[in-house]
Structures are given as C-alpha cells and as structure tokens.
Motif scaffolding. Sequence first.
Motif, mmCIF file in Angstrom:
data_model
loop_
_atom_site.group_PDB
_atom_site.id
_atom_site.type_symbol
_atom_site.label_atom_id
_atom_site.label_comp_id
_atom_site.label_asym_id
_atom_site.label_seq_id
_atom_site.Cartn_x
_atom_site.Cartn_y
_atom_site.Cartn_z
ATOM 1 N N ILE A 18 0.962 -1.102 0.100
ATOM 2 C CA ILE A 18 -0.234 0.044 0.141
ATOM 3 C C ILE A 18 0.821 1.182 -0.055
ATOM 4 C CG2 ILE A 18 -1.576 1.471 1.443
ATOM 5 C CD1 ILE A 18 -2.688 -1.453 2.476
ATOM 6 N N GLN A 19 2.187 1.144 0.865
ATOM 7 C CA GLN A 19 3.042 2.227 0.834
ATOM 8 C C GLN A 19 3.551 2.833 -0.315
ATOM 9 O OE1 GLN A 19 5.801 2.327 3.766
ATOM 10 N NE2 GLN A 19 5.357 4.384 4.238
ATOM 11 N N ASN A 20 3.640 1.610 -1.195
ATOM 12 C CA ASN A 20 4.147 1.757 -2.590
ATOM 13 C C ASN A 20 3.462 1.933 -3.744
ATOM 14 O OD1 ASN A 20 6.821 1.719 -4.257
ATOM 15 N ND2 ASN A 20 6.173 -0.028 -4.872
ATOM 16 N N LEU A 21 2.149 2.246 -3.393
ATOM 17 C CA LEU A 21 1.186 2.493 -4.349
ATOM 18 C C LEU A 21 1.129 3.406 -5.576
ATOM 19 C CD1 LEU A 21 -2.686 2.371 -3.540
ATOM 20 C CD2 LEU A 21 -1.940 4.397 -4.881
ATOM 21 N N ILE A 22 2.015 4.758 -4.836
ATOM 22 C CA ILE A 22 2.173 6.026 -5.591
ATOM 23 C C ILE A 22 3.246 5.601 -6.760
ATOM 24 C CG2 ILE A 22 4.120 6.710 -4.198
ATOM 25 C CD1 ILE A 22 2.838 9.783 -4.927
ATOM 26 N N ASN A 23 3.946 4.458 -6.409
ATOM 27 C CA ASN A 23 4.961 4.243 -7.462
ATOM 28 C C ASN A 23 4.377 3.173 -8.469
ATOM 29 O OD1 ASN A 23 6.808 5.769 -6.268
ATOM 30 N ND2 ASN A 23 7.245 4.314 -4.682
ATOM 31 N N GLU A 24 3.270 2.626 -8.390
ATOM 32 C CA GLU A 24 2.707 1.765 -9.396
ATOM 33 C C GLU A 24 2.081 2.127 -10.417
ATOM 34 O OE1 GLU A 24 2.769 -1.371 -9.091
ATOM 35 O OE2 GLU A 24 3.392 -1.753 -6.895
ATOM 36 N N ASN A 25 1.791 1.712 -11.524
ATOM 37 C CA ASN A 25 1.087 1.953 -12.659
ATOM 38 C C ASN A 25 -0.330 2.239 -12.573
ATOM 39 O OD1 ASN A 25 -0.287 -0.569 -13.440
ATOM 40 N ND2 ASN A 25 1.739 -1.408 -14.027
#
Length: 213
Positions: A18-25
């Motif tokens: 969830i914390q890495n969501l911003i880096n996902e496509n």
Amino acid sequence: MRVINTFWNWFQDNNQTIQNLINENPKNQKHISFWINKNLSYYCKEIDFIIVFPKIGNTKSELIITANGNPEYFNQVIDLVDNAPQLKSWKFTAFIQPTERIDKIIDGLDEPYIFHEITLKASELKFSPLLFDKETKKLDIIVYLKNHKIHCNTKTWKQAVFIILQDLLGEKSLYQNINFVQLAQMPNNIEELIGLYELQLYIDNLNNNLFRI
C-alpha cells in the motif's frame, strides 16, 4: 472489535504494498485501492480512506479514515483509528484535519482548487454570518465568490465550497459548527466581509461569547 482487528491485520500484512501504491502503474493503483476499500467496507461501508504520501524521504505515509462528514459514522471512524497498530512507516488519522497551509492562504500564496470549469482560491473567498443558533451552537453563513454570476451549476459551486470549508475547518468541526451555507456574488464593497480562512477563529470567538450576531 473482531472486524476491526481483521481490517488492521490485513493492512499490516499489506502495508508495504500500500505504501508503494504511488509508484505503481494506474492499473495496479486501481487494484490496490479496490482491495483497501473492500476490506474497509467489511468493517463499515459508509466510511472512506485517503492516503497522504510523504513529500520528504524517510517520513511516514498517512492513512486518513473519513466519515465524509456524516456524524452517524463518527464513532466507527474513531473506534477504527483508536485500534490502529503501531507501524513505523505509517500515521493513522481520524477525520480530515484542517489544512496546515493557513499562512500561505493568509498571504494569498495558496494553490487554487480546480473543479471542472471553476477555479477558486481559499484566500479570495469571504464570508458574513447570517444566524448563530445558541442551542445547537451552529452558524449559518454566506460565502462570497468572484464570478459567481457567470456560472449556473449551483451544485458544483456548493461542492467546491464544501471541500474548501472542510480543508479550512476539518471534517468534524465543519459538521459541529456550520449549519447552512448560502453562496453569493462578491460585492464591490468588501470592507465588512471576513476572510473565509478566519472562519474557525470567528466560531471560537462566538463560542467564547466574544462576538455576538
């Protein structure tokens, strides 16, 4: 309590994703957001979440749980956040809080809100009081906007002003203190009007019997 623990157990297991969501496509972002909302809805379908990602490295991400201003679900929000786990990389917050950008708003350096064809700056909005109910301690106000006469979509205007009020006062204070909001065209003479960013101070003074309408 069991349902609350179920949500937080799921969140802990997936918090890094969830914390890495911003880096996902976009496709993966939509997928992750769907499952956050799905698991939250098992606890309460009427509450939502907002994730605020850190702008500075090595600071916490923030998960805001909101009742969308509906007081019927305030307790559910509070209970959920009160039972949140201690995670080094996360901060958990009940309700949308007042903006911390108040100094920029006072100086007129705030970023504009853009809603479809409407662009508004909180620093340019004024208000005047209509009525203060001493029993409910709620205030009716008129909010004055530039170019209000040009647009005819009153619903969009009201939604835009509500979002700005929520940012200025915070979700809980907006419900507790404001009863009715009327929109109006900004008059030529604005000397007796009050900056909208001063609304919380005005409310505090009312409740302390320093101002009388």
